[in-house]
Scaffold this active site. Structure first.
Site, PDB file in Angstrom:
ATOM      1  N   THR A  61      18.051  33.176 -13.212  1.00  0.00           N
ATOM      2  CA  THR A  61      18.784  32.216 -12.380  1.00  0.00           C
ATOM      3  C   THR A  61      17.988  31.834 -11.134  1.00  0.00           C
ATOM      4  OG1 THR A  61      19.969  34.077 -11.415  1.00  0.00           O
ATOM      5  CG2 THR A  61      21.074  32.885 -13.148  1.00  0.00           C
ATOM      6  N   THR A  62      17.396  32.837 -10.475  1.00  0.00           N
ATOM      7  CA  THR A  62      16.628  32.531  -9.267  1.00  0.00           C
ATOM      8  C   THR A  62      15.461  31.619  -9.619  1.00  0.00           C
ATOM      9  OG1 THR A  62      17.163  34.765  -8.565  1.00  0.00           O
ATOM     10  CG2 THR A  62      15.538  33.596  -7.256  1.00  0.00           C
TER      11      THR A  62
ATOM     12  N   ASP B 144      22.575  41.097 -17.057  1.00  0.00           N
ATOM     13  CA  ASP B 144      21.306  40.358 -17.164  1.00  0.00           C
ATOM     14  C   ASP B 144      20.491  40.879 -18.348  1.00  0.00           C
ATOM     15  OD1 ASP B 144      21.909  38.928 -14.931  1.00  0.00           O
ATOM     16  OD2 ASP B 144      20.174  39.556 -13.743  1.00  0.00           O
TER      17      ASP B 144
ATOM     18  N   ASP C  48      21.067  38.808  -7.152  1.00  0.00           N
ATOM     19  CA  ASP C  48      21.291  37.944  -8.298  1.00  0.00           C
ATOM     20  C   ASP C  48      21.493  36.497  -7.841  1.00  0.00           C
ATOM     21  OD1 ASP C  48      21.803  37.986 -11.232  1.00  0.00           O
ATOM     22  OD2 ASP C  48      23.634  36.998 -10.582  1.00  0.00           O
TER      23      ASP C  48
HETATM   24  P1  ADP Z   1      15.605  35.784 -11.905  1.00  0.00           P
HETATM   25  O1  ADP Z   1      16.976  35.590 -11.337  1.00  0.00           O
HETATM   26  O2  ADP Z   1      14.863  34.491 -11.972  1.00  0.00           O
HETATM   27  O3  ADP Z   1      15.596  36.552 -13.168  1.00  0.00           O
HETATM   28  P2  ADP Z   1      14.438  38.108 -10.728  1.00  0.00           P
HETATM   29  O4  ADP Z   1      14.684  38.562  -9.331  1.00  0.00           O
HETATM   30  O5  ADP Z   1      15.033  38.891 -11.821  1.00  0.00           O
HETATM   31  O6  ADP Z   1      14.848  36.612 -10.800  1.00  0.00           O
HETATM   32  O7  ADP Z   1      12.858  38.063 -10.903  1.00  0.00           O
HETATM   33  C1  ADP Z   1      12.270  37.636 -12.098  1.00  0.00           C
HETATM   34  C2  ADP Z   1      10.776  37.501 -11.919  1.00  0.00           C
HETATM   35  O8  ADP Z   1      10.198  38.750 -11.582  1.00  0.00           O
HETATM   36  C3  ADP Z   1      10.139  37.052 -13.212  1.00  0.00           C
HETATM   37  O9  ADP Z   1       9.171  36.088 -12.944  1.00  0.00           O
HETATM   38  C4  ADP Z   1       9.518  38.335 -13.736  1.00  0.00           C
HETATM   39  O10 ADP Z   1       8.410  38.093 -14.567  1.00  0.00           O
HETATM   40  C5  ADP Z   1       9.124  39.025 -12.470  1.00  0.00           C
HETATM   41  N1  ADP Z   1       8.989  40.472 -12.648  1.00  0.00           N
HETATM   42  C6  ADP Z   1       9.931  41.358 -13.034  1.00  0.00           C
HETATM   43  N2  ADP Z   1       9.428  42.606 -13.097  1.00  0.00           N
HETATM   44  C7  ADP Z   1       8.142  42.522 -12.736  1.00  0.00           C
HETATM   45  C8  ADP Z   1       7.072  43.469 -12.592  1.00  0.00           C
HETATM   46  N3  ADP Z   1       7.266  44.752 -12.842  1.00  0.00           N
HETATM   47  N4  ADP Z   1       5.869  43.004 -12.205  1.00  0.00           N
HETATM   48  C9  ADP Z   1       5.683  41.697 -11.949  1.00  0.00           C
HETATM   49  N5  ADP Z   1       6.630  40.756 -12.048  1.00  0.00           N
HETATM   50  C10 ADP Z   1       7.844  41.156 -12.440  1.00  0.00           C
HETATM   51 MG    MG Z   2      16.120  38.537 -13.527  1.00  0.00          MG
END
Ligand code: ADP
Ligand code: MG
Length: 556
Positions: free
Chosen positions: A101-102, A399, A68
């Site tokens: 957040t990332t 989240d 996270d």
């Molecule tokens: P954040 O803290 O920004 O939410 P995450 O580690 O949750 O970071 O990653 C979010 C990113 O991962 C988003 O761009 C989302 O569209 C992408 N994502 C999540 N699940 C999938 C998936 N199954 N296939 C492709 N991209 C994905």
């Molecule tokens: Mg996320």
């Protein structure tokens, strides 16, 4: 701004105490950009479901394992003010949306880096700031256009959003995610309230309580509140069906006098009379509760031993020192009114729950207030084998709650997997040529920055980042290709809409807004003055005398 800097510069000897540091112009910008970019780099490997986790060990030796962004940055305890601003971005994103957040921090890092490159080509900071501002506004407009509608009744879509929001956290196999996604959507829908045609969700009223033990599939949805307290007296009932609940924000104790009062007792009879009087007062308090008809009472303050005894005699279960936040949740869940004085307590103030029960979970007593009728406050009770997994499970659920709530309140979602960023980049580049001049370079840089999301997702999936971007750019040339993104599991580019990889629109609008605002703010700084003993940088939060420095204004 420049005027203020010059003025300060002219009187530097008078203004600044000995030993303070100062960085100006290019140097100031360069340091800020380098630091901010380093922060972004530090968390980028965690992006997406194939992203990695980080293990953070505190000075005390406490371990946090997470993916996270907000949590990592918080635990990192960064020192440099530019780094702190990056942490602020993550916090804002977390508060406003609860997810993304990332992404927001990565975007800011990339925008700053690209701005630095433009400045190296002698493009003025204010030109870049203007370009970024325009690009951000345009991006917002495009986002609205390419988003899809969703309502509170569209359970299937909302469950997909929940599942994707949890996606990157390690919480067991795919089936667990679907199971949790269902719980989250159920909880959010339950607390959603319609107000003048709009749906409002206060996610404070979805309590996420956790206890290690069991596994993630033992996670429960509770139609009420779980309170991490015990029933105070062993003689009280531990399971109450059709509970009538009193919430009391007063002490069931005899108040001790504030000043040192002396009571002179000269005979045993007087002593007895005194004790009798105390006992009578406590008995009266309990009588008032009993008279209201309550069989369960939650007290925000303490309960005297004697009062506990009387309550147990009456068959009333009591819980003491309940947190204010839990009292509010109990009120919302059971329909009870919190009484600030026992004299005010009446039958109509009582709340109702189908069941109140004390249960022993992982060696500790907890009170479950459940089976409430149409509760406006509910609980998700997270279980998992170890403390670290429970904590990450909690973060995943939080989240997801944020994502689902944002999607409902905003009424819109977009496709994920970098597809939205790709489409934005494409359309912004077109916009850049329309704007022309030097500013177009800034808008292009902004567009390029967005591609960091698909690029990073591709890298995390072991795909060739350049090939992937080239293929995606081809697809995104036309609006029909707008939902193509990185299929992190297949290792190919795929249609994210078909794949069900969707996210609330607000994740994107907020990430872009906070990233670009922070970028603009950092770019405006051309003079950093810091107190003795600090790195040549801005004092955190811009205290006192330096609060008015150019660039620090509008920090919030
Ligand atoms: P954040 O803290 O920004 O939410 P995450 O580690 O949750 O970071 O990653 C979010 C990113 O991962 C988003 O761009 C989302 O569209 C992408 N994502 C999540 N699940 C999938 C998936 N199954 N296939 C492709 N991209 C994905
Ligand atoms: Mg996320």
């Amino acid at each position: 701004m420049a005027g203020q800097g010059g003025q300060l510069g002219g009187q530097q000897v008078l203004l600044l105490p000995e030993g303070s540091n100062r960085l100006q112009g290019r140097d100031a910008r360069w340091v800020n950009i380098a630091v901010a970019y380093a922060v972004a780099q530090a968390i980028r490997t965690t992006l997406g479901p194939k992203g990695m986790d980080k293990m953070l060990v505190s000075e005390m030796g406490d371990i946090v394992i997470t993916n996270d962004g907000a949590t990592i940055l918080q635990e990192m305890n960064v020192e440099h003010p530019a780094a702190k601003i990056m942490v602020e971005i993550a916090k804002t994103q977390d508060k406003e949306v609860g997810d993304g957040t990332t992404t927001s921090v990565m975007l800011a890092g990339e925008m700053l880096k690209k701005a630095g490159e433009l400045m190296d080509q002698n493009i003025h900071a204010s030109t870049i700031v203007n370009g970024y501002k325009n690009a951000a506004a345009k991006a917002n407009e495009i986002l609205q256009r390419i988003s899809y509608p969703v309502t509170v009744d569209d359970t299937e879509t909302l469950e997909k959003i929940a599942s994707i929001a949890m996606g990157s956290k390690t919480i067991g196999a795919g089936s667990a995610k679907d199971f949790l996604a269902k719980l989250v959507v159920r909880a959010v829908k339950q607390v959603a309230e319609k107000k003048d045609g709009k749906v409002e969700i206060d996610d404070d009223f979805i309590k996420v309580e956790k206890k290690e033990g069991g596994d993630i599939n033992d996670t429960q949805y509770i139609t009420g509140v779980v309170v991490d307290k015990e029933i105070v007296h062993s003689g009280m009932p531990k399971k109450i069906e059709h509970a009538k609940i009193a919430l009391v924000d007063a002490a069931l104790e005899i108040e001790k006098t504030e000043t040192d009062a002396k009571i002179e007792i000269t005979s045993p009879e007087q002593m007895q009379a005194f004790l009798n009087q105390e006992e009578k007062m406590l008995r009266d308090m309990v009588e008032k509760i009993a008279k209201s008809g309550a069989n369960v009472v939650f007290v925000q303050k303490g309960i005297d031993d004697m009062a506990q005894h009387f309550l147990s005699k009456k068959g009333i279960a009591a819980i003491r020192r309940v947190k204010k936040s839990d009292m509010d949740k109990l009120a919302k869940a059971t329909g009870a009114k919190i009484a600030t004085s026992l004299d005010d307590l009446e039958l109509k103030d009582l709340g109702a729950a189908g069941l109140v029960e004390e249960r022993k979970i992982a060696g500790e007593q907890m009170v479950f207030v459940e089976k409430c009728r149409d509760p406006k406050s509910v609980t998700i009770f997270v279980r998992a084998s170890t403390e670290h997994v429970v904590n990450e499970g909690e973060r995943a659920i939080v989240d997801a709650i944020g994502a689902v709530s944002s999607a409902i309140e905003d009424g819109k979602f977009v496709t994920g997997g970098g597809s939205t960023e790709m489409q934005l980049a494409q359309q912004l580049r077109k916009y850049a040529t329309e704007v022309g001049g030097r500013e177009q370079l800034a808008i292009q840089a902004f567009a390029d920055s967005l591609e960091t999301v698909p690029r990073t997702l591709a890298e995390s999936a072991g795909m060739d980042a350049i090939d992937t971007l080239v293929m995606l750019r081809m697809k995104h040339k036309t609006i029909e290709g707008k939902s193509f993104g990185v299929g992190v599991y297949s290792g190919k580019i795929e249609d994210m809409k078909k794949l069900g990889v969707i996210e609330p629109l607000k994740v994107k609008t907020q990430a872009i807004a906070s990233a670009s605002e922070a970028t603009e703010m950092l770019l405006r700084i051309d003079d950093m003055i810091s107190a003795k003993g600090r790195a040549p940088s801005m004092p955190p939060g811009g205290p006192g005398g330096m609060g008015g420095m150019g660039g620090m204004e509008g920090m919030d």
